[in-house]
Write a protein that holds these residues in place. Structure first.
Motif, PDB file in Angstrom:
ATOM      1  N   MET A  96      81.149  36.151  68.754  1.00  0.00           N
ATOM      2  CA  MET A  96      80.848  34.750  69.078  1.00  0.00           C
ATOM      3  C   MET A  96      81.444  33.816  68.025  1.00  0.00           C
ATOM      4  SD  MET A  96      79.305  33.057  71.464  1.00  0.00           S
ATOM      5  CE  MET A  96      78.824  31.374  71.770  1.00  0.00           C
ATOM      6  N   ASP A  99      85.091  40.823  74.732  1.00  0.00           N
ATOM      7  CA  ASP A  99      84.922  39.450  74.231  1.00  0.00           C
ATOM      8  C   ASP A  99      86.089  38.561  74.667  1.00  0.00           C
ATOM      9  OD1 ASP A  99      82.652  40.385  73.030  1.00  0.00           O
ATOM     10  OD2 ASP A  99      83.141  39.638  71.027  1.00  0.00           O
ATOM     11  N   LEU A 110      80.299  37.764  71.636  1.00  0.00           N
ATOM     12  CA  LEU A 110      80.440  36.993  72.870  1.00  0.00           C
ATOM     13  C   LEU A 110      80.011  37.811  74.081  1.00  0.00           C
ATOM     14  CD1 LEU A 110      81.320  34.426  74.310  1.00  0.00           C
ATOM     15  CD2 LEU A 110      83.690  35.229  74.221  1.00  0.00           C
ATOM     16  N   VAL A 148      76.246  37.841  74.290  1.00  0.00           N
ATOM     17  CA  VAL A 148      75.730  36.541  74.729  1.00  0.00           C
ATOM     18  C   VAL A 148      75.884  36.385  76.245  1.00  0.00           C
ATOM     19  CG1 VAL A 148      76.107  34.048  74.616  1.00  0.00           C
ATOM     20  CG2 VAL A 148      76.096  35.396  72.514  1.00  0.00           C
ATOM     21  N   LEU A 176      72.756  31.568  65.369  1.00  0.00           N
ATOM     22  CA  LEU A 176      74.108  31.039  65.202  1.00  0.00           C
ATOM     23  C   LEU A 176      74.125  29.854  64.255  1.00  0.00           C
ATOM     24  CD1 LEU A 176      75.065  31.117  68.992  1.00  0.00           C
ATOM     25  CD2 LEU A 176      75.985  32.646  67.230  1.00  0.00           C
ATOM     26  N   GLY A 211      78.710  27.921  66.055  1.00  0.00           N
ATOM     27  CA  GLY A 211      78.321  28.889  67.070  1.00  0.00           C
ATOM     28  C   GLY A 211      77.401  28.282  68.112  1.00  0.00           C
ATOM     29  N   LEU A 236      78.023  28.064  72.044  1.00  0.00           N
ATOM     30  CA  LEU A 236      77.027  28.604  72.971  1.00  0.00           C
ATOM     31  C   LEU A 236      76.677  27.581  74.052  1.00  0.00           C
ATOM     32  CD1 LEU A 236      74.870  30.711  73.829  1.00  0.00           C
ATOM     33  CD2 LEU A 236      73.307  29.559  72.233  1.00  0.00           C
TER      34      LEU A 236
END
Length: 523
Positions: A1, A35, A101, A104, A127, A131, A135
């Motif tokens: 991420m 990712d 990633l 998430v 995060l 981040g 997000l």
């Protein structure tokens, strides 16, 4: 991420297209799959995470930050994602390791509405500010970082030494996180095949006409004011693709094929009357009523039936015709047209002219609701993807203009998030009311934007959330491609592609144009 967050941050503050491509290419080369696949889906707008809505994020912030502080911060920053990412309080103790990633996306995809608040809050706590920003952009699907789907695909192709047109042709047979695509790009698998399904073929585009061309070598054709589409039938399926390659078939179920073809044309809706050998086309405003409706009602289908004015034949009976010169494709298209439903397809007619002067006169006289200008195509040109110099030219009709008064302003996004760059403008009624007639956020230079921003800040008379109402004293000349009557707007009209052509601080607001004048321009 973290890598994805750094990519978004870099792209947001990079203006050069070449530099953006280099950033995207470098990211895909260095980031492992899946990712990288989820990032490609996010950048191309094919990642759909419906469980996280802006209202949820605002509710989470209300539990953690004083509402007045949040409102003032949002007003100053201009972007909700950036405001939340900066104001989100750091968790007590040691921050947990940031998730990747893939983790998430997997978590958000399986998220129920009930568990969403706790899960999103936990991710935000894990995060840092960059981040959290990534997000929020990822989860809401509103990246708005100045990267189109085409640019993202081009960067991906550049990163692995592929032809972006090959990527485009494979695209609609794949789904996120695009494992076969990455395996092929990295030399670890064969070239993916979409199978016996309708595939998108990248459009051939035209360059702006800068000087006359030889009509012995070129053919003239109307440039229709609708939506450029490609309709493809293969494997007992029909798909309708927009210029960007989006599948819009569900919005236009009344346009379909029953034989293996790939056609390039203009999507229009029926207007009143009948043209000379063609269906009568309605205005773009009429077509707009159907855009984005994934399940149009029977009433809408009956009131605004869609059809395609066909420009070109790209494939027939499984054979790719794009390498053929235009005149051969046109002959085959003319032979195919009688086999198509005449209520849903007609052939875009050619515009005959003895010389350039006659053609210029024909263009100048055309102000039809569905005509945007002329196309000039080389008779021997193959159908090649993208904008190739010297093959196709577009000669758009001259823009209409009107003097309007700025009424409201709102901050922009990205690099314009601190400037008032989105303007609503109006014209006068006969009894002295100023009614909005359109919105524009382009056409001005950086220096003119600075002047407009200063005017908004020093002449604000009221605030409505992020919108500022201003003193009705600043006149701008607005250019627009066409104007149509509209019952959806209080002024009774809607502009097509409005942009600010010139600032007129010298002109008194009372001398701006009247709505009655604009209504007389309506097609």
């Amino acid at each position: 991420m973290d890598e994805f967050a750094r990519l978004l941050d870099a792209l947001l503050y990079t203006r050069s297209r070449t530099a953006k491509l280099a950033l995207i290419a470098g990211f895909f080369r260095s980031t492992p799959h899946p990712d990288a696949g989820w990032a490609l889906a996010a950048l191309t707008g094919t990642l759909n995470l419906k469980a996280v809505q802006p209202s949820l994020l605002k509710a989470l912030m209300a539990e953690r930050v004083d509402p007045t502080l949040f409102a003032l911060s949002h007003d100053f920053v201009g972007d909700m994602a950036e405001t939340i990412s900066l104001l989100w309080p750091e968790p007590a103790g040691t921050r947990p390791p940031p998730p990747g990633l893939d983790a998430v996306v997997q978590r958000l995809q399986s998220l129920s509405r009930k568990e969403a608040p706790a899960v999103v809050a936990g991710l935000m706590d894990a995060l840092d500010a960059a981040g959290r920003y990534a997000l929020i952009k990822l989860a809401t699907g509103a990246l708005r970082i100045g990267v189109s789907a085409r640019l993202a695909k081009t960067g991906f192709a550049q990163g692995f030494g592929l032809d972006v047109e090959d990527v485009e042709e494979l695209w609609h047979g794949l789904s996120p996180p695009f494992a076969p695509l990455f395996a092929w790009a990295q030399g670890q698998g064969p070239r993916p095949t979409p199978g016996d399904v309708p595939v998108f073929r990248p459009f051939m585009l035209a360059s702006p006409l800068e000087e006359p061309v030889d009509l012995a070598d070129h053919v003239a054709e109307w440039k229709w004011d609708g939506i450029r589409v490609q309709i493809v039938h293969a494997g007992a399926q029909t798909r309708l693709f927009s210029r960007t390659g989006d599948d819009i078939s569900a919005s236009f179920p009344d346009v379909t094929l029953d034989q293996p073809l790939a056609l390039d044309g203009e999507l229009l809706v029926r207007g009143a009357g009948q043209g000379d050998g063609t269906l009568a086309a309605g205005s773009f405003n009429a077509l707009q009523q159907r855009l984005g409706r994934k399940a149009p009602t029977a009433k809408l289908l009956a009131e605004a039936p869609a059809f395609i004015r066909v420009y070109d034949l790209l494939a027939h009976a499984g054979k790719d015709l794009r390498p053929l010169p235009w005149y051969q494709r046109r002959a085959r298209l003319e032979a195919v047209m009688p086999e198509l439903d005449p209520a849903r397809f007609d052939l875009s007619p050619l515009v005959p002219a003895a010389d350039w002067g006659e053609l210029a006169g024909i263009r100048a006289a055309a102000r039809d609701a569905a005509i945007e200008g002329l196309m000039l195509k080389r008779r021997d040109a193959p159908y090649v993807a993208g904008r190739r110099a010297g093959l196709w030219f577009k000669w758009k009709r001259d823009a209409l203009t009107a003097d309007c008064v700025i009424m409201y302003a709102q901050r922009g996004h990205g690099k314009r998030s601190s400037l008032y760059s989105d303007f609503t403008f109006g014209c006068w009624t006969d009894d002295g009311q100023l009614l909005p007639v359109g919105k524009a956020y382009s056409g001005f230079t950086d220096a003119e934007l600075a002047l407009l921003d200063k005017f908004v800040r020093t002449h604000t008379t009221a605030r409505f959330g992020p919108v500022r109402e201003v003193e009705k004293s600043f006149v701008v000349e607005v250019a627009f491609d066409s104007i149509h009557a509209s019952t959806r707007h209080k002024s009774g009209l809607a502009m097509r592609f409005p942009r600010i052509a010139r600032l007129r601080p010298d002109k008194p607001a009372a001398e701006a144009d009247r709505i009655a004048t604009l209504l007389r321009l309506c097609a």
